[in-house]
Design an enzyme around this catalytic site. Structure first.
Site, PDB file in Angstrom:
ATOM      1  N   LYS A   1       0.873  -1.176   0.000  1.00 45.59           N
ATOM      2  CA  LYS A   1       0.000   0.000   0.000  1.00 45.59           C
ATOM      3  C   LYS A   1       0.906   1.221   0.000  1.00 45.59           C
ATOM      4  CE  LYS A   1      -4.471   0.373   0.753  1.00 45.59           C
ATOM      5  NZ  LYS A   1      -5.332  -0.555   0.071  1.00 45.59           N
TER       6      LYS A   1
HETATM    7  N1  GLU Z   1      -7.388  -0.278  -2.899  1.00 46.99           N
HETATM    8  C1  GLU Z   1      -7.996  -1.551  -3.127  1.00 46.99           C
HETATM    9  C2  GLU Z   1      -7.932  -2.403  -1.879  1.00 46.99           C
HETATM   10  O1  GLU Z   1      -7.771  -1.908  -0.797  1.00 46.99           O
HETATM   11  C3  GLU Z   1      -7.468  -2.269  -4.379  1.00 46.99           C
HETATM   12  C4  GLU Z   1      -6.004  -2.258  -4.582  1.00 46.99           C
HETATM   13  C5  GLU Z   1      -5.562  -2.731  -5.961  1.00 46.99           C
HETATM   14  O2  GLU Z   1      -6.392  -2.836  -6.852  1.00 46.99           O
HETATM   15  O3  GLU Z   1      -4.376  -2.981  -6.106  1.00 46.99           O
HETATM   16  O4  GLU Z   1      -8.129  -3.590  -1.933  1.00 46.99           O
END
Ligand code: GLU
Length: 427
Positions: free
Chosen positions: A114
């Site tokens: 993240k």
């Molecule tokens: N932000 C989304 C999550 O928390 C998706 C992340 C992504 O598609 O890589 O799962």
């Protein structure tokens, strides 16, 4: 000496403490030897960058950016990029850990990651947002790649931001690299159904839970906290496709509740010309905290973390708690919900909101193969994976008499643990 004895101060943050406490509960349940725990839990890489941009007024502003790659044992790392004022190293680390469990539960060949920038995007002009997006990716170039770490969207970022990320990386290497990020516009290698995937997945799982509980969707009421990509699409799917009555809706600025049912079309109409719900006047207002504890069949927190806590978990009046957000429920709330297992059916976040990263995985696969699927193929494959995970979680919870969260986490952690132990520790 374990890290436990010398805790990392780098990750000081309530969300990180929460991820740690959840992992402690799971390691106790799974009897993971203490010397394996730190290796499974602590992030492999944590990157902090300063991101300078020219502001429209001619001055220079510097924003703080982060990226945490949790583990590298099963493939590249994968996860969203968040532009929000809450972003710090600890929050991003917690979210990267949750991504690892989410990917493992869905059977995706990824570790979690993240990233984000601490910024209020509403304070930026469109040109400043582009400058910030491009410079953030520029600073991350040494640490990302289609086989290293693949970013996706999260709070405060969208298809346009992903397109700028893709362009910045592609300009650097000299050719178009679609597979460097997911959540892109369709004509730049995005996947059909990616934008809707998280919300659709939440609605699909709510319907699976209604099947288990033998409740008719058309007789149900629903409260949704959050009117972004996840909340708005989950609410729309339940309202238009399943005939669920929406009684509560909120965003970061205003909350609305009407036991007789809200006219969802009016909210959608308002959002076509407004950035948020702050000046919406078409329904009765309620305080955001009170909205969560109103009677309903389905409660969907689809905004930020830690909104269901020790102070309100005992007062929830829903039958299904569908966690569209990442980390909406604190461990104190979990202890209360564990006592109310017969009363509230929890669909834990790492299962409930996995639709987004599952279709991001499909997007990456399609980009690598340069061969694209139609929307029905995408949605069928998405629902198959979600259904499989849902059944596995419900079955394990029932057999071992544990909560759905413990079951989901145990399946996920066991997969990562097996991968690490089988690969071994080098040298
Ligand atoms: N932000 C989304 C999550 O928390 C998706 C992340 C992504 O598609 O890589 O799962």
């Amino acid at each position: 000496m374990s890290i436990e004895a010398h805790p990392f101060s780098l990750y000081n943050d309530p969300a990180f403490d929460m991820a740690k406490e959840q992992f402690r509960v799971i390691s106790e349940y799974m009897n993971i030897p203490s010397d394996e725990r730190d290796r499974l839990f602590y992030p492999k890489r944590a990157i902090s960058v300063s991101v300078p941009i020219h502001k429209d007024d001619g001055t220079t502003a510097v924003y703080q950016g982060y990226r945490v790659q949790h583990h590298l044992s099963m493939g590249p790392t994968k996860g969203g990029t968040r532009f929000a004022p809450s972003v710090n190293m600890g929050e991003v680390a917690a979210l990267s850990i949750w991504m690892s469990w989410k990917c493992a539960l869905a059977g995706l060949p990824y570790g979690g990651a993240k990233g984000g920038v601490c910024v209020d995007v509403r304070s930026l002009s469109p040109r400043e947002l582009e400058a910030l997006s491009r410079r953030y990716m520029q600073e991350m170039i040494p640490f990302v790649g289609p086989k290293i770490d693949v970013m996706g969207p999260d709070m405060g970022t969208n298809e346009q931001v992903m397109a700028w990320f893709m362009d910045t990386y592609s300009m650097y290497v000299g050719y178009s690299v679609n597979e460097i990020v997911t959540g892109k516009p369709i004509y730049l290698g995005g996947s059909l159904g990616r934008r809707e995937s998280t919300g659709r997945g939440v609605a699909f799982l709510v319907e699976r839970a209604l099947d288990v509980l033998k409740i008719d969707a058309e007789k149900c009421t629903c409260i949704v906290q959050g009117f972004g990509n996840v909340g708005a699409i989950a609410a729309a799917s339940l309202y238009y496709k399943a005939g669920v009555k929406i009684v509560g809706l909120s965003d970061a600025y205003a909350a609305f509740y009407d036991a007789k049912g809200l006219k969802f079309e009016d909210f959608e109409e308002h959002m076509r010309t407004n950035r948020d719900l702050s000046n919406f006047t078409g329904a009765p207002r309620i305080s955001p905290e009170d909205m969560l504890i109103q009677p309903c069949d389905i409660l969907i927190p689809a905004a930020v973390d830690r909104v269901i806590h020790g102070g309100n978990a005992g007062q929830l009046k829903c039958r299904i708690l569908a966690e569209g957000a990442n980390g909406p429920t604190t461990p104190e709330a979990d202890a209360i919900l564990d006592q109310r297992w017969n009363d509230i059916f929890v669909i834990p976040d790492i299962l409930c909101n996995a639709g987004g990263v599952i279709v991001s995985y499909f997007e990456w696969v399609q980009d690598l193969a340069a061969f694209f699927w139609n929307e029905t193929e995408v949605t069928d494959k998405l629902f198959r994976i979600l259904d499989h995970s849902f059944q596995a979680v419900v079955r394990k919870a029932k057999t071992e008499k544990i909560s759905h969260r413990t079951a989901a986490m145990a399946i996920a952690v066991e997969r990562v643990r097996k991968a690490k132990n089988t690969r071994g520790l080098f040298p």
